[in-house]
Design an enzyme around this catalytic site. Structure first.
Site, PDB file in Angstrom:
ATOM      1  N   TYR A 106       8.111 -10.969  -0.111  1.00 46.42           N
ATOM      2  CA  TYR A 106       7.372  -9.954  -0.871  1.00 46.42           C
ATOM      3  C   TYR A 106       7.389 -10.279  -2.374  1.00 46.42           C
ATOM      4  CZ  TYR A 106       6.121  -5.864  -3.446  1.00 46.42           C
ATOM      5  OH  TYR A 106       5.519  -5.042  -4.371  1.00 46.42           O
ATOM      6  N   GLY A 107       6.232 -10.242  -2.992  1.00 48.94           N
ATOM      7  CA  GLY A 107       6.049 -10.681  -4.370  1.00 48.94           C
ATOM      8  C   GLY A 107       7.031 -10.090  -5.377  1.00 48.94           C
TER       9      GLY A 107
ATOM     10  N   THR B  63      -2.626   1.211 -13.117  1.00 48.56           N
ATOM     11  CA  THR B  63      -3.658   0.185 -12.940  1.00 48.56           C
ATOM     12  C   THR B  63      -5.044   0.786 -13.117  1.00 48.56           C
ATOM     13  OG1 THR B  63      -2.188  -0.995 -11.468  1.00 48.56           O
ATOM     14  CG2 THR B  63      -4.484  -1.630 -11.389  1.00 48.56           C
TER      15      THR B  63
ATOM     16  N   CYS C 178       1.203   6.491 -10.627  1.00 48.73           N
ATOM     17  CA  CYS C 178       0.865   7.471 -11.665  1.00 48.73           C
ATOM     18  C   CYS C 178      -0.405   7.103 -12.411  1.00 48.73           C
ATOM     19  CB  CYS C 178       2.010   7.625 -12.657  1.00 48.73           C
ATOM     20  SG  CYS C 178       3.448   8.417 -11.943  1.00 48.73           S
TER      21      CYS C 178
HETATM   22  C1  SPV Z   1       5.795  -2.213  -9.563  1.00 48.64           C
HETATM   23  O1  SPV Z   1       6.299  -1.731  -8.545  1.00 48.64           O
HETATM   24  O2  SPV Z   1       5.966  -1.728 -10.684  1.00 48.64           O
HETATM   25  C2  SPV Z   1       4.952  -3.411  -9.463  1.00 48.64           C
HETATM   26  C3  SPV Z   1       4.972  -4.166  -8.220  1.00 48.64           C
HETATM   27  O3  SPV Z   1       4.315  -3.776 -10.406  1.00 48.64           O
HETATM   28  S1  SPV Z   1       6.367  -5.151  -8.048  1.00 48.64           S
HETATM   29  O4  SPV Z   1       5.994  -6.521  -8.276  1.00 48.64           O
HETATM   30  O5  SPV Z   1       6.887  -4.956  -6.721  1.00 48.64           O
HETATM   31  O6  SPV Z   1       7.332  -4.744  -9.046  1.00 48.64           O
END
Ligand code: SPV
Ligand code: MN
Length: 630
Positions: free
Chosen positions: A227-228, A282, A279
Site C-alpha cells: 500500500y502506497g 483534494t 475533509c
Molecule cells: C493521507 O492519508 O493523508 C494520504 C494518503 O495522503 S497516504 O499516502 O496513505 O498517507
C-alpha cells in the site's frame, strides 16, 4: 568501502549501471546500496537515472512482474494491495529510538538496537528472486533550495512506477550536488508474494509488515506491504524525516495543499491548506477555475523575508471514492483521458473496465477487486459487505495531466503564500469561513486545535471528534508541543505573515441538515483571496473575523450565479457559544494531559477566547447573529 563489497555491485550490475553510480561521485551512496544489496540479496539490480528508457523500463516491469495489469483505456493500469494491506499501518509504523533520546509519549517507538536487529532479520535475503530498483528523486522542484534528494531502493516495480508519477526525477541533482548531497534513504521490500485477483501479486506475509523510521540516519525501512502510504518512501515516510530536519533548520514541513486562488483583474493569491482525511482537501485543491500547486505535502520556508512554499510532489495519489461527473468535473475528465494513471483497489470488470464506489454510470454486479473475485453482496469472514471498491481506493497520476495545474509548480523558488487555511469536519461549532486575529491566535485556535469528526464510512460510529493538530498528527516526528512552537516561531521574522483562516464545509443545523452545498467552498476561497489583499471588511466575533453578508451575496452571484439570502448567512455565521466553549474545554483537557510539552501561550490564547465567548454570551445570549456584532 572494502574491495570485497565493491565487487558485489560490480558483479551484479551491468557496466552501464555501475557507471551511473560512479558518476554520482559520492561514496555514501555506494556504501548505502552495497549494504542493502548484501543484506537483501536481490537476484537482479537496475539502477535508474532520469532517462526515458529507465522510466519506461520501470513502467513495463510493473506489468511484466504482474504488479499492475493493463486496462481498457490506453495508459491506464490497475494494481491491487492485499485485502489486509489497504491503508497506513499505524501499529507497525515505529520510530527507532536511541537509548539517550525521548520524543514523548505520543509516539510509537521501539528501542533502536532492537528495532534494527528485527528489521535486518526481516530484510535478510528478502529480495531473493526479486529485482531491486534503485531510483533517484527529489522532494521538491529540481535545483531548488527547498528540495531534498532521495534514494529509493525497492523490489516493487509498482512502487517505483508510482514514484515516477509522483516525484521529480533526481539523478541530475545528485550529480550536481556530488558529495554534498544530504539525502533521505528508503529501503522497501514487498517480501514473499502470492497470486491475487487477475493473477497480480500481493504480499503474503502481512504479519511481518514493518515500517521503521530511523531519524538518526534519515533512513526508513518498509517490509511486507505494498500500500502506497506504507511503501512510497517519498510520501508519508519522508514526511517524518522532513519534519525532524525542518525543526532543526527553522522551516516547516506541512500536510498541506497549495493552490492559487484567482482574484479580480487576473490577480492570483496563493494559499496552503491543512485538512484531515475526508475533509475536502483534494477537492479544494482541484476546484475548477483555480490553480493547483499541490494536494498533500508542502515545504514552507523564509526566502528573502517572504513565506514561500513548494509542493514536495509533482503527482497525486488521490482517493477515488465518490468522484462523479457533477461534483468533480475536473478529476472526472482527467480520470477518463488516455494518460498514464495507476488505479489501485477498485473494481475491474468486463475485460478492462473499472468501477469505484460512487462513480456515475453503470454499476457492475461482478468483477475482480482487492478481495479477489467479487460479486454484489459479497461478505467478508465477519459478515461485513465488501463493496465494489475499497473506500481508500486510489488513483495515481502526474499533475501535468490536469488542466488547471499552476504554472509555478516546478518553480525552484516556490510560490509566495498569502494565507494558511485549516479545515476540519465539524457539524456544530465553527462557521464556514473565519479569519484569525493574528498568526499566534490562528496557529493555536485553528491549527493546533484542529479536530475532525469521524464519518460513518470510516469507523462505523459517526461524529467522534478526533484531535489532529495541523492535520499532521500521524506524521509528526517531534513532540507535539515543540511542533506547535516551531509553527508559532516561524512567523516572527515576517513583517506581515500570512493570514490564518479556518474553513468548515460540514456545518449542520439543529435538525442535522447541511448548511452549505459542496460547491460553496469556492466562495470561501474567493473571500479569503479578497481578505489577504485587504479588499473587504469583516465582522469581529469572539473567535475571529467573519465575512459581511453583502460581500458573500455578491460573490455567490458572481461566481456561482446563486442567490444567497440573509437567512442563509445568519444560519451559517451564527456564533455558537456553547459549542465553542465545549471545544475549548476539550482542548484544555487534551493539551494539559495528552500533550506533555504544551507551550503556556496556548492556554493563554484559549483562555482569552473563552473570556470573549462568555462576555458575548452575557450580552447577546448563547447563539449570536452576526448582525448583533456589527
Ligand atoms: C493521507 O492519508 O493523508 C494520504 C494518503 O495522503 S497516504 O499516502 O496513505 O498517507
Ligand atoms: Mn495526506
Amino acid at each position: 568501502m572494502t574491495s570485497e563489497k565493491v565487487n558485489i555491485l560490480k558483479l551484479k550490475l551491468s557496466e552501464k549501471d555501475y557507471n551511473k553510480l560512479l558518476n554520482l561521485n559520492n561514496k555514501d551512496i555506494i556504501e548505502f546500496i552495497e549494504k542493502f544489496v548484501n543484506l537483501c540479496c536481490p537476484s537482479k539490480i537496475t539502477i535508474c537515472d532520469n532517462s526515458e528508457e529507465d522510466i519506461k523500463y520501470t513502467r513495463d516491469s510493473a506489468i511484466k512482474n504482474k504488479e499492475e495489469a493493463k486496462l481498457f483505456v490506453k495508459g491506464h493500469t490497475i494494481h491491487f494491495d492485499d485485502y489486509f494491506d489497504q491503508a497506513r499501518d499505524k501499529n507497525n509504523t515505529k520510530f527507532l529510538l536511541p537509548k539517550d533520546k525521548d520524543i514523548g509519549p505520543e509516539f510509537n517507538t521501539i528501542d533502536r538496537e532492537i528495532g534494527l536487529k528485527e528489521i535486518y532479520e526481516i530484510l535478510k535475503n528478502i529480495m531473493n528472486g526479486h529485482e531491486l530498483f534503485v531510483k533517484f528523486f527529489n522532494l521538491g522542484p529540481n535545483n531548488s533550495e527547498f528540495s531534498i534528494p532521495c534514494i529509493q531502493l525497492t523490489d516493487s516495480a509498482y512502487v517505483a512506477h508510482s514514484e515516477d508519477l509522483l516525484y521529480r526525477q533526481g539523478y541530475q541533482d545528485f550529480v550536481r550536488l556530488g558529495k554534498k548531497a544530504k539525502f533521505f534513504k528508503f529501503v522497501h521490500s514487498q517480501g514473499e508474494l502470492r497470486e491475487g485477483a487477475l493473477g497480480l501479486f500481493v504480499c503474503k506475509n502481512i504479519d511481518k509488515r514493518r515500517i521503521y523510521i530511523d531519524l538518526e540516519d534519515e533512513i526508513i525501512y518498509s517490509t511486507n506491504t505494498q500500500y502506497g502510504g506504507n511503501t512510497i518512501g517519498l510520501k508519508k515516510l519522508a514526511m517524518r524525516l522532513a519534519i525532524n530536519r525542518a525543526s532543526k533548520e527553522d522551516w516547516l514541513t506541512e500536510h498541506m495543499l497549495i493552490m492559487g486562488v484567482h482574484g479580480p483583474k487576473k490577480r492570483i493569491s496563493y494559499f496552503t491548506g491543512a485538512f484531515p482525511s475526508m475533509c475536502g482537501k483534494t477537492s479544494t485543491a482541484m476546484i475548477s477555475g483555480e490553480s493547483i500547486v499541490g494536494d498533500d505535502i508542502a515545504y514552507i520556508r523564509n526566502i528573502y523575508g517572504k513565506v514561500r512554499s513548494v509542493n514536495v510532489e509533482s503527482g497525486i495519489f488521490g482517493i477515488i471514492e465518490g468522484i462523479n461527473d457533477r461534483d468533480d468535473p475536473l478529476q472526472w475528465k482527467t480520470l477518463h483521458e488516455p494518460v498514464e494513471i495507476i488505479f489501485s483497489n477498485l473494481l475491474y470488470y468486463d475485460n478492462g473496465k473499472i468501477y469505484w464506489n460512487g462513480k456515475t454510470g453503470e454499476k457492475p454486479k461482478e468483477g475482480y477487486n482487492h478481495s479477489g473475485e467479487w460479486y454484489e453482496c459479497k461478505k467478508d469472514k465477519d459478515g461485513n459487505t465488501i463493496t465494489a471498491s475499497h473506500k481508500n481506493a486510489r488513483f495515481t497520476f502526474k499533475m501535468n495531466v490536469l488542466s488547471n495545474v499552476d504554472e509555478k509548480l516546478h518553480d525552484p523558488m516556490g510560490v509566495e503564500i498569502s494565507g494558511f487555511i485549516y479545515g476540519g469536519r465539524d457539524s456544530d461549532t465553527s462557521v464556514p469561513v473565519e479569519e484569525s486575529f493574528d498568526w499566534i491566535h490562528g496557529i493555536i485556535t485553528k491549527g493546533a486545535c484542529l479536530e475532525s469528526e469521524t464519518t460513518a464510512a470510516t469507523l462505523g460510529k459517526e461524529g467522534i471528534r478526533v484531535f489532529n493538530p495541523m492535520s499532521n498528527i500521524d506524521f509528526l516526528s517531534i513532540p507535539i508541543g515543540k511542533y506547535i512552537v516551531n509553527n508559532l516561531k516561524f512567523a516572527k521574522k515576517f513583517k506581515t505573515p500570512p493570514r490564518i483562516f479556518s474553513v468548515n464545509y460540514f456545518l449542520r443545523d439543529k435538525n442535522g441538515n447541511w448548511l452549505n452545498h459542496k460547491n460553496d467552498k469556492v466562495i470561501w476561497l474567493k473571500w479569503m483571496e479578497l481578505r489577504v489583499n485587504n479588499d473587504v471588511d469583516t465582522v469581529k466575533t469572539p473567535t475571529g473575523y467573519i465575512p459581511l453578508y453583502e460581500d458573500l451575496k455578491r460573490l455567490f452571484i458572481q461566481v456561482l450565479n446563486k442567490k444567497y439570502t440573509k437567512e442563509d448567512y445568519i444560519k451559517q455565521f451564527t456564533v455558537r457559544i456553547p459549542e465553542n466553549l465545549s471545544k475549548i474545554k476539550r482542548m484544555n483537557e487534551i493539551f494539559s494531559t495528552r500533550v506533555k510539552d504544551t507551550p503556556d501561550v496556548l492556554f493563554k490564547i484559549l483562555n482569552e477566547q473563552k473570556d470573549r465567548l462568555i462576555n458575548a454570551q452575557k450580552k447577546y445570549g448563547k447563539y449570536i447573529s452576526p448582525y448583533d456584532l456589527i
